[in-house]
Write a protein that holds these residues in place. Structure first.
Motif, short mmCIF file in Angstrom:
data_model
loop_
_atom_site.label_atom_id
_atom_site.label_comp_id
_atom_site.label_asym_id
_atom_site.label_seq_id
_atom_site.Cartn_x
_atom_site.Cartn_y
_atom_site.Cartn_z
N ILE B 134 0.84 -1.21 0.00
CA ILE B 134 0.00 0.00 0.00
C ILE B 134 0.87 1.26 0.00
O ILE B 134 0.66 2.19 -0.79
N ILE B 135 1.87 1.26 0.88
CA ILE B 135 2.74 2.45 0.99
C ILE B 135 3.40 2.74 -0.36
O ILE B 135 3.39 3.86 -0.86
N VAL B 137 2.54 1.79 -3.47
CA VAL B 137 1.64 2.20 -4.56
C VAL B 137 1.17 3.63 -4.34
O VAL B 137 1.24 4.47 -5.25
N PHE B 138 0.73 3.94 -3.13
CA PHE B 138 0.21 5.29 -2.88
C PHE B 138 1.30 6.34 -3.09
O PHE B 138 1.04 7.40 -3.64
N SER B 139 2.54 6.02 -2.64
CA SER B 139 3.55 7.08 -2.77
C SER B 139 4.12 7.16 -4.18
O SER B 139 4.81 8.13 -4.51
N SER B 140 3.84 6.16 -5.02
CA SER B 140 4.34 6.24 -6.40
C SER B 140 3.47 7.14 -7.27
O SER B 140 3.91 7.59 -8.33
N ILE B 141 2.22 7.35 -6.84
CA ILE B 141 1.34 8.20 -7.64
C ILE B 141 1.54 9.65 -7.21
O ILE B 141 1.27 10.00 -6.06
N LEU B 155 -6.39 1.40 -5.94
CA LEU B 155 -6.25 2.02 -4.62
C LEU B 155 -7.33 1.52 -3.65
O LEU B 155 -7.04 1.16 -2.51
N THR B 156 -8.58 1.47 -4.13
CA THR B 156 -9.63 0.98 -3.22
C THR B 156 -9.42 -0.50 -2.91
O THR B 156 -9.59 -0.92 -1.77
#
Ligand code: HEM
Lengths: 134, 443
Positions: B134-135, B137-141, B155-156
């Motif tokens: 999660i960390i 993927v979220f920080s790559s966007i 994301l969901t």
């Protein structure tokens, strides 16, 4: 096209409803029952943990599909009969080498399951709108 | 850049294919035990075989889904994932945990519930590994504005998975397990949503891949795509009650599930409406190996959706619940839809020129022929048992099971061919992936 704002509103609305629904269900058991005994809880752990009875058997039709549903087994069979199955195994079911105490715990758990309701679909009422009652 | 990006995700695909091989092997052993009760009973009885099969294939689905999200996300953002070392850590956490789980099953160490029968200690590394995912993927966007639908789905799906996974472990707190009906309600609530969450990842990747193949991103930004995404999320969150119609739990749980499940009819209508368009697109891209798997998945979406909707009507569910109709549906969906789509992603990563054409064709055909037979054999066994369990006076269980022998014979033999077909495809995929991984050249 929806703008991000509308999408976010829908997402937040769904998520909050879901969280509300979840926590309501966590907090409110469907039945108010007296507390489970220690023996019963031990039996539950043997059922699920030690011997994986669920891989073949079902409770309320949920579980594996090789053996019969055991929701109301204590109604159908006597304790000595159940013990005989457990001691000897049958077909795919191995002899689990359970101690006398473990068998008592399992049967105490299965007795509690039997009390919790009826798992025989023949006794359910079916309605024309597709719903059922037990 | 491309090589670097692929290299990060390729270990996930290699691991997942190994897990699939293990899962398939134990699935076949289990099906033989249906027929020959004493087969390997002393060494490895069905209570070990079933979790070995089911957990391995669930891990196959999860790990390939991770690989696909990592690959496609990097293509989408046009750069590397933010923290490559974290991704490596994630890989090793999952690889080691899954290996230990498989060993523990052999030793007869269980502890969890259906699908996750492993010891509860393993829940910690799995949740931790997921958190790393999660960390990353979220920080790559970099910019969350105006993202296509597949990014929303990833994301969901990621967050929803962590929530439902934790929920599926709540029974470890005494409050949640002391009343059996309460416990089973929460258990099946979490399972229903868990499947919904990994499907979000998988369907997100498939929308991405379709865009990529068609060279047109219009769909992923359209209102209809988002409407369907929300419909999927609504179902993932609220339709799980259809698993427990026969459980004496709250009535509203069942009513909500019944109503929400029927919204899936919209999806059926849409598939029929778009039938002709889909055929034209299929003809256009059918030379692509990844697309061939997408076509197969499309057909199975239709079949399993119809079965799911029928099972979501409580009065029909009573006949099918607890029978092999459910197994037919579960395997129909996890093989026909999930596995086909996951192979589409893997073959998108593998560049076509390195493939043995003949083995691919034969393997693919064997799968497409044996899967419907496999599905029908389970369906017929289930329908027979369904009528049996509703009869006033019925045969004893053992005799009923004996009558099902022909269906189980068909199940096991078509299963054998299914395993054979998959092994051929896996062989090709692994060979190419290992080649890509070890080659120094850019791909
Ligand atoms: C990619 C391939 C496969 C996937 C993803 C898969 C998935 C699954 C899942 C999710 C279940 C649980 C079903 C439920 O509880 O309703 C299951 C059960 C099972 N599968 Fe598979 N399966 C695969 C291939 C096979 C093959 C090839 C065979 C046999 C040759 C097989 C034999 C079995 C058996 C015997 C069960 C247990 C049924 C029971 O008694 O409950 N599977 N599989």
């Amino acid at each position: 096209m929806f703008s991000d704002k509308y999408k976010l509103i829908v997402l937040i609305f769904l998520s909050i409803s879901f969280l509300f629904y979840s926590f309501y269900l966590y907090k409110k058991p469907p039945h108010e029952t007296e507390n489970a005994t220690a023996l019963e809880m031990e039996g539950k752990m043997i059922w699920q943990k030690k011997k994986n009875c669920t891989s073949c058997h079902q409770l309320y039709g949920l579980g594996g599909h090789l053996g019969p549903d055991l929701t109301n087994i204590t109604q159908r069979r006597t304790t000595p009969q159940i013990e005989a199955f457990l001691k000897n195994g049958i077909n795919q079911m191995p002899n689990f080498n359970l101690s006398q105490h473990e068998m008592e715990a399992l049967i105490s758990f299965l007795t509690a399951v039997n009390k919790s309701g009826n798992g025989d679909p023949r006794t359910y009422k079916l309605y024309i709108d597709g719903t059922i009652s037990q | 850049m491309e090589l670097y990006r692929n290299k990060l995700s390729i270990p996930f695909f290699i691991l997942s294919l190994a897990l699939l091989m293990i899962g398939l092997t134990f699935g076949f052993i289990g099906s033989v035990q249906y027929l020959v009760p004493d087969f390997l009973k002393e060494w490895i009885s069905f209570d070990k075989v079933r979790p070995l099969h089911v957990s391995s294939v669930v891990f196959w689905i999860l790990v390939t889904a991770m690989g696909s999200v990592i690959t496609f996300l990097q293509e989408h953002i046009g750069g590397s994932i933010k923290y490559p070392p974290l991704l490596k850590a994630q890989f090793w956490v999952f690889a080691i945990t899954f290996l230990l789980i498989i060993i523990s099953y052999f030793l007869g160490i269980f502890g969890g519930r259906e699908y996750w029968e492993f010891h509860p200690y393993f829940a910690f590394p799995i949740a931790f590994g997921w958190l790393l995912f999660i960390i990353n993927v979220f920080s790559s966007i970099k910019n969350f504005r105006n993202q296509p639908v597949y990014v929303w789905m990833w994301l969901t799906g990621l967050v929803f998975f962590l929530f439902t996974y934790i929920e599926s472990n709540l029974w470890q707190i005494l409050w949640f397990r002391k009343e059996i009906i309460h416990d089973m309600t929460i258990q099946w609530k979490s399972y229903g949503s868990l499947v919904g969450s990994w499907n979000m990842l998988i369907y997100g990747s498939s929308i991405y891949l379709m865009d990529k193949i068609s060279g047109n991103q219009k769909y992923s930004y359209s209102s209809i795509a988002f409407a369907l995404y929300f419909l999927g999320l609504l179902n993932g969150m609220f339709n799980w009650g259809h698993h427990i119609y026969t459980l004496p739990t709250h009535h509203f749980v069942k009513h909500i599930a019944y109503i929400i499940s029927m919204t899936e009819l919209i999806l059926i209508a849409r598939i029929i409406y778009l039938w002709k368009d889909s055929l034209t697109t299929a003809k256009m891209h059918k030379h692509l190996r990844s697309y061939q798997f997408i076509i197969a998945a499309d057909v199975w979406v239709f079949i399993t959706l119809i079965l799911a909707i029928l099972m979501s009507i409580p009065a029909l569910n009573v006949y099918m619940h607890g029978t092999h109709v459910v197994v037919a549906h579960t395997m129909g969906a996890t093989i026909g839809i999930n596995t086909m789509l996951l192979f589409a992603y893997i073959f998108d990563v593998i560049k076509d020129s390195t493939i043995n054409e003949k083995i691919f064709k034969i393997g693919y055909r064997i799968i497409q022929i044996s899967l419907p037979i496999f599905f029908l054999s389970l369906l017929s066994a289930g329908i027979y048992k369904g009528f049996w369990q509703m009869q006033e006076q019925h045969l004893i269980y053992g005799s009923m099971l004996k009558k099902l022998k022909p269906a189980f014979l068909l199940f096991s033999s078509s299963g054998f061919f299914l395993v054979l077909g998959f092994f051929m495809i896996i062989f090709i995929a692994l060979k190419s992936l290992l080649f890509i991984y070890s080659s120094k050249n850019k791909i």
